[in-house]
Scaffold this motif. Structure first.
Motif, PDB file in Angstrom:
ATOM      1  N   GLN A  59      29.714 -39.222  -0.722  1.00  0.00           N
ATOM      2  CA  GLN A  59      30.220 -37.852  -0.790  1.00  0.00           C
ATOM      3  C   GLN A  59      31.614 -37.854  -1.406  1.00  0.00           C
ATOM      4  O   GLN A  59      32.612 -38.118  -0.729  1.00  0.00           O
ATOM      5  N   PRO A  60      31.732 -37.542  -2.682  1.00  0.00           N
ATOM      6  CA  PRO A  60      33.051 -37.438  -3.310  1.00  0.00           C
ATOM      7  C   PRO A  60      33.783 -36.211  -2.780  1.00  0.00           C
ATOM      8  O   PRO A  60      33.211 -35.403  -2.024  1.00  0.00           O
ATOM      9  N   SER A  61      35.013 -36.046  -3.212  1.00  0.00           N
ATOM     10  CA  SER A  61      35.813 -34.918  -2.730  1.00  0.00           C
ATOM     11  C   SER A  61      35.199 -33.573  -3.123  1.00  0.00           C
ATOM     12  O   SER A  61      35.494 -32.555  -2.497  1.00  0.00           O
ATOM     13  N   SER A  62      34.342 -33.561  -4.109  1.00  0.00           N
ATOM     14  CA  SER A  62      33.683 -32.317  -4.526  1.00  0.00           C
ATOM     15  C   SER A  62      32.708 -31.811  -3.459  1.00  0.00           C
ATOM     16  O   SER A  62      32.336 -30.641  -3.455  1.00  0.00           O
ATOM     17  N   GLY A  63      32.271 -32.701  -2.565  1.00  0.00           N
ATOM     18  CA  GLY A  63      31.455 -32.257  -1.437  1.00  0.00           C
ATOM     19  C   GLY A  63      29.973 -32.559  -1.497  1.00  0.00           C
ATOM     20  O   GLY A  63      29.309 -32.556  -0.466  1.00  0.00           O
ATOM     21  N   GLU A  64      29.437 -32.830  -2.688  1.00  0.00           N
ATOM     22  CA  GLU A  64      28.009 -33.064  -2.776  1.00  0.00           C
ATOM     23  C   GLU A  64      27.635 -34.422  -2.190  1.00  0.00           C
ATOM     24  O   GLU A  64      28.341 -35.397  -2.377  1.00  0.00           O
ATOM     25  N   MET A  65      26.530 -34.477  -1.483  1.00  0.00           N
ATOM     26  CA  MET A  65      26.022 -35.741  -0.939  1.00  0.00           C
ATOM     27  C   MET A  65      25.106 -36.358  -1.991  1.00  0.00           C
ATOM     28  O   MET A  65      24.079 -35.778  -2.341  1.00  0.00           O
ATOM     29  N   ILE A  66      25.465 -37.543  -2.449  1.00  0.00           N
ATOM     30  CA  ILE A  66      24.702 -38.208  -3.509  1.00  0.00           C
ATOM     31  C   ILE A  66      23.922 -39.370  -2.907  1.00  0.00           C
ATOM     32  O   ILE A  66      24.509 -40.278  -2.313  1.00  0.00           O
ATOM     33  N   PHE A  67      22.609 -39.345  -3.069  1.00  0.00           N
ATOM     34  CA  PHE A  67      21.761 -40.405  -2.554  1.00  0.00           C
ATOM     35  C   PHE A  67      22.021 -41.697  -3.315  1.00  0.00           C
ATOM     36  O   PHE A  67      22.063 -41.719  -4.546  1.00  0.00           O
ATOM     37  N   LEU A  68      22.198 -42.799  -2.567  1.00  0.00           N
ATOM     38  CA  LEU A  68      22.468 -44.089  -3.183  1.00  0.00           C
ATOM     39  C   LEU A  68      21.293 -45.052  -3.063  1.00  0.00           C
ATOM     40  O   LEU A  68      20.864 -45.655  -4.045  1.00  0.00           O
ATOM     41  N   ILE A  69      20.798 -45.232  -1.811  1.00  0.00           N
ATOM     42  CA  ILE A  69      19.849 -46.305  -1.594  1.00  0.00           C
ATOM     43  C   ILE A  69      19.070 -46.048  -0.314  1.00  0.00           C
ATOM     44  O   ILE A  69      19.570 -45.395   0.613  1.00  0.00           O
ATOM     45  N   TYR A  70      17.830 -46.564  -0.286  1.00  0.00           N
ATOM     46  CA  TYR A  70      16.939 -46.365   0.857  1.00  0.00           C
ATOM     47  C   TYR A  70      16.291 -47.691   1.265  1.00  0.00           C
ATOM     48  O   TYR A  70      15.945 -48.514   0.410  1.00  0.00           O
ATOM     49  N   GLN A  71      16.148 -47.871   2.587  1.00  0.00           N
ATOM     50  CA  GLN A  71      15.460 -49.041   3.143  1.00  0.00           C
ATOM     51  C   GLN A  71      14.481 -48.574   4.204  1.00  0.00           C
ATOM     52  O   GLN A  71      14.886 -47.915   5.173  1.00  0.00           O
ATOM     53  N   GLY A  72      13.220 -48.892   4.045  1.00  0.00           N
ATOM     54  CA  GLY A  72      12.235 -48.581   5.065  1.00  0.00           C
ATOM     55  C   GLY A  72      12.177 -49.671   6.114  1.00  0.00           C
ATOM     56  O   GLY A  72      12.448 -50.845   5.821  1.00  0.00           O
ATOM     57  N   SER A  73      11.806 -49.307   7.325  1.00  0.00           N
ATOM     58  CA  SER A  73      11.823 -50.279   8.427  1.00  0.00           C
ATOM     59  C   SER A  73      10.813 -51.400   8.225  1.00  0.00           C
ATOM     60  O   SER A  73      10.962 -52.481   8.782  1.00  0.00           O
ATOM     61  N   TYR A  74       9.794 -51.159   7.432  1.00  0.00           N
ATOM     62  CA  TYR A  74       8.779 -52.187   7.201  1.00  0.00           C
ATOM     63  C   TYR A  74       8.991 -52.944   5.892  1.00  0.00           C
ATOM     64  O   TYR A  74       8.214 -53.854   5.565  1.00  0.00           O
ATOM     65  N   ASP A  75      10.028 -52.573   5.171  1.00  0.00           N
ATOM     66  CA  ASP A  75      10.283 -53.269   3.898  1.00  0.00           C
ATOM     67  C   ASP A  75      10.735 -54.693   4.174  1.00  0.00           C
ATOM     68  O   ASP A  75      11.642 -54.919   4.988  1.00  0.00           O
ATOM     69  N   GLN A  76      10.121 -55.637   3.484  1.00  0.00           N
ATOM     70  CA  GLN A  76      10.431 -57.047   3.713  1.00  0.00           C
ATOM     71  C   GLN A  76      11.706 -57.476   2.992  1.00  0.00           C
ATOM     72  O   GLN A  76      12.421 -58.365   3.461  1.00  0.00           O
ATOM     73  N   GLN A  77      11.957 -56.846   1.840  1.00  0.00           N
ATOM     74  CA  GLN A  77      13.119 -57.256   1.057  1.00  0.00           C
ATOM     75  C   GLN A  77      14.222 -56.210   1.171  1.00  0.00           C
ATOM     76  O   GLN A  77      13.965 -55.010   1.343  1.00  0.00           O
ATOM     77  N   ASN A  78      15.446 -56.686   1.026  1.00  0.00           N
ATOM     78  CA  ASN A  78      16.584 -55.778   1.007  1.00  0.00           C
ATOM     79  C   ASN A  78      16.544 -54.909  -0.247  1.00  0.00           C
ATOM     80  O   ASN A  78      16.243 -55.394  -1.344  1.00  0.00           O
ATOM     81  N   ALA A  79      16.861 -53.625  -0.063  1.00  0.00           N
ATOM     82  CA  ALA A  79      16.852 -52.703  -1.194  1.00  0.00           C
ATOM     83  C   ALA A  79      18.056 -52.937  -2.103  1.00  0.00           C
ATOM     84  O   ALA A  79      19.144 -53.297  -1.631  1.00  0.00           O
ATOM     85  N   THR A  80      17.842 -52.759  -3.396  1.00  0.00           N
ATOM     86  CA  THR A  80      18.938 -52.828  -4.373  1.00  0.00           C
ATOM     87  C   THR A  80      18.778 -51.695  -5.370  1.00  0.00           C
ATOM     88  O   THR A  80      17.663 -51.327  -5.742  1.00  0.00           O
ATOM     89  N   GLU A  81      19.934 -51.138  -5.780  1.00  0.00           N
ATOM     90  CA  GLU A  81      19.961 -50.097  -6.804  1.00  0.00           C
ATOM     91  C   GLU A  81      21.226 -50.294  -7.620  1.00  0.00           C
ATOM     92  O   GLU A  81      22.308 -49.884  -7.241  1.00  0.00           O
ATOM     93  N   GLY A  82      21.099 -50.999  -8.717  1.00  0.00           N
ATOM     94  CA  GLY A  82      22.268 -51.243  -9.565  1.00  0.00           C
ATOM     95  C   GLY A  82      23.322 -52.041  -8.822  1.00  0.00           C
ATOM     96  O   GLY A  82      23.060 -53.137  -8.343  1.00  0.00           O
ATOM     97  N   ARG A  83      24.523 -51.456  -8.681  1.00  0.00           N
ATOM     98  CA  ARG A  83      25.612 -52.163  -7.992  1.00  0.00           C
ATOM     99  C   ARG A  83      25.529 -52.043  -6.475  1.00  0.00           C
ATOM    100  O   ARG A  83      26.366 -52.625  -5.765  1.00  0.00           O
ATOM    101  N   TYR A  84      24.552 -51.296  -5.987  1.00  0.00           N
ATOM    102  CA  TYR A  84      24.414 -51.096  -4.546  1.00  0.00           C
ATOM    103  C   TYR A  84      23.291 -51.970  -4.005  1.00  0.00           C
ATOM    104  O   TYR A  84      22.214 -52.053  -4.587  1.00  0.00           O
ATOM    105  N   SER A  85      23.557 -52.585  -2.880  1.00  0.00           N
ATOM    106  CA  SER A  85      22.498 -53.300  -2.170  1.00  0.00           C
ATOM    107  C   SER A  85      22.660 -53.041  -0.674  1.00  0.00           C
ATOM    108  O   SER A  85      23.749 -52.741  -0.198  1.00  0.00           O
TER     109      SER A  85
END
Lengths: 116, 114
Positions: free
Chosen positions: A39-65
């Motif tokens: 959430q930058p100072s502008s206020g919008e919530m920006i989705f970065l990354i998701y992990q499901g409880s049954y996912d075996q591997q750690n989620a990665t999205e570009g520079r985010y893990s």
């Protein structure tokens, strides 16, 4: 009891370095999802990354893990090669089923400041 | 693809006045959410719609807050009468379906009640 705990009110990191933002969660539901939003100072919530409880591997999205440690009930966000534009509030959230309704429950957030 | 639209972006009112916020979700998204975010806290769900039906309004202060989504697309959240503690950012979000889908947020409406 808090469902999502973010223990770091504020974090500082030097530009180009990596930073880890902590998140622990509490649920008895075997099926759940974990999210990180920016959430930058502008206020919008920006989705970065998701992990499901049954996912075996750690989620990665570009520079985010997402460092998902199920036994410890932690879902830490790792940002590699920080940029000045990464300065913002970061919220960890958990989706769980409550009474037949899928709810998204947020933590209190961590304010990240990237220094040049 | 256009994101979630909200208006107005800012609103200042006096206590006991009424105010309304509008949200247009991402095209095709069946589920719409309204959140309240008080300064220094994470968003808190107020109400959730699936198409034009209410799925969850357990945390909506129904004595003063109301929301509708008559045609299953746009939604309006109303506060009447407003209290000082209603000062917050009101965020609208949408998702494709109710379960196991990422929610996408709009820019929010910052409300200040004087």
């Amino acid at each position: 009891a808090q469902k999502i705990t973010q223990t770091q009110p504020g974090m500082f990191v030097q530009e180009k370095e990596a930073v880890t933002l902590d998140c622990t969660y509490d649920t008895s539901d075997p099926s759940y999802g974990l999210f990180w939003y920016k959430q930058p100072s502008s206020g919008e919530m920006i989705f970065l990354i998701y992990q499901g409880s049954y996912d075996q591997q750690n989620a990665t999205e570009g520079r985010y893990s997402l460092n998902f440690q199920k036994a410890r009930k932690s879902a830490n966000l790792v940002i590699s090669a920080s940029q000045l534009g990464d300065s913002a509030m970061y919220f960890c959230a958990m989706r769980e089923n409550q009474g037949g309704s899928e709810k998204l429950v947020f933590g209190k957030g961590t304010k990240l400041t990237v220094n040049p | 693809e256009a994101g979630v639209a909200q208006s107005p972006r800012y609103k200042i009112i006096e206590k006991r006045q009424s105010v309304a916020f509008w949200c247009n979700p991402i095209s095709g998204h069946a589920t719409l959410y309204w959140y309240q975010q008080i300064l220094g806290q994470g968003p808190k769900l107020l109400i959730q719609f699936q198409n034009n039906g209410v799925v969850d309004d357990s945390q909506l202060p129904k004595d003063r807050f109301s929301a509708e989504r008559l045609k299953g697309v746009d939604s309006t959240l109303k506060i009447q009468p407003a209290k000082l503690e209603d000062s917050a950012v009101y965020l609208c979000a949408s998702s494709l379906e109710r379960q196991q889908e990422t929610q996408y947020f709009g820019p929010g409406t910052r409300l200040l009640v004087l």
